[in-house]
Design an enzyme around this catalytic site. Structure first.
Site, PDB file in Angstrom:
ATOM      1  N   ALA A  62      15.603   0.240 -55.533  1.00 52.90           N
ATOM      2  CA  ALA A  62      16.691   0.374 -54.414  1.00 52.90           C
ATOM      3  C   ALA A  62      16.615  -0.192 -53.158  1.00 52.90           C
ATOM      4  O   ALA A  62      15.220  -0.740 -52.560  1.00 52.90           O
ATOM      5  CB  ALA A  62      16.362   2.229 -54.453  1.00 52.90           C
ATOM      6  N   GLY A 108      15.720   1.179 -59.255  1.00 52.88           N
ATOM      7  CA  GLY A 108      17.526   1.124 -59.676  1.00 52.88           C
ATOM      8  C   GLY A 108      17.918  -0.085 -59.973  1.00 52.88           C
ATOM      9  O   GLY A 108      18.819   0.203 -61.325  1.00 52.88           O
ATOM     10  N   GLU A 111      17.795   0.093 -63.701  1.00 50.66           N
ATOM     11  CA  GLU A 111      18.321   1.358 -64.010  1.00 50.66           C
ATOM     12  C   GLU A 111      19.611   1.403 -63.929  1.00 50.66           C
ATOM     13  O   GLU A 111      20.529   1.339 -65.456  1.00 50.66           O
ATOM     14  CB  GLU A 111      18.119   2.450 -63.290  1.00 50.66           C
ATOM     15  CG  GLU A 111      16.837   3.461 -63.173  1.00 50.66           C
ATOM     16  CD  GLU A 111      16.503   4.318 -62.190  1.00 50.66           C
ATOM     17  OE1 GLU A 111      16.475   5.358 -62.839  1.00 50.66           O
ATOM     18  OE2 GLU A 111      16.645   4.244 -61.057  1.00 50.66           O
TER      19      GLU A 111
END
Length: 257
Positions: A62, A108, A111
């Protein structure tokens, strides 16, 4: 789109993340993933999507700098819920989505990759969820998807230690399907994607729908609880210390507050 490029080869849409230097997963990039899905959804020429990253990484995590612009846990929870919605759309998308992971898929970035239907990796890729190292937890359903692929114990080890695993190990534990030399990763992925693209779109859509039957209500309750916990943890002093330490490139000192 600013952060994603899109080209089509023999029924395969190649979506490439272009956000140097690390292809960090920003709110803008997540929105563009959603836009990309809308763009290809009703295009009958596109049968399969391959998602990859330009440069050294698939996505190294992220955009931590964006976190410093968020002032409340409630806003952090909204960020998580927004990302979860896009990733759930990706996982239930009517056309197969394959992630081709090289370099690193962290936080992220992993993910995002876990929301794809298939993951192929380079042998030396690094895959992990290092959020606890920042005093945070995953927020885009990472705590719910990872155990589905690798089991609870391995997921716990990866989360607790914040240490990534290699592409080779990712295949061994079930997080990825195949590992290739980095030079072969995208060509081999496209070769397989083009084979899949020859299948009937009707049967591909039906198969994706059937694969989703493995999800139970507890999964969706867990995803929602993760987003709420994501916001609660963000308001802790440890989270602020972890984020600041990351930006200052130093080791964080956590106090449990």
């Amino acid at each position: 789109m600013e952060f994603l490029s899109l080209k089509v080869e023999e029924g395969v849409a190649i979506a490439t993340i272009q956000r140097p230097p690390a292809n960090a997963l920003s709110r803008g990039l997540i929105l563009e993933v959603d836009e990309m899905l809308s763009a290809v959804e009703n295009d009958d020429e596109i049968r399969v999507i391959v998602l990859n990253g330009e440069g050294r990484f698939f996505s190294a995590g992220a955009d931590i700098k964006e976190f410093t612009e968020i002032s409340s846990g409630e806003e952090f929870t909204k960020l998580a819920l927004g990302g979860q919605k896009v990733f759930e759309r990706l996982e239930t998308f009517s056309k197969p989505v394959i992630a081709a992971i090289h370099g690193a898929a962290l936080g992220g970035g992993l993910e995002l990759a876990m929301a794809c239907h298939i993951r192929y990796v380079s042998e030396d890729a690094k895959l992990g969820l290092p959020e606890l190292q920042l005093g945070l937890i995953p927020g885009f359903a990472g705590t719910q998807r990872l155990p589905r692929y690798v089991g609870v114990a391995k997921a716990a080890e990866m989360l607790f230690t914040s240490e990534p695993i290699s592409g080779k190990e990712a295949v061994q534990v079930g997080l990825a399907t195949r590992a290739f030399n980095v030079e072969e990763l995208l060509p081999k992925t496209l070769e397989i994607a083009k084979k899949i693209a020859q299948k009937s779109p009707v049967t591909l859509k039906a198969t994706i729908e059937m694969l989703q039957f493995g999800k139970h209500q507890a999964y969706f309750e867990g995803v929602k609880a993760e987003a709420e916990s994501f916001g609660t943890v963000f308001e802790s002093e440890d989270a602020k210390e972890g984020i600041q330490a990351f930006l200052e490139k130093r080791k964080a000192t956590f106090t449990g507050k």
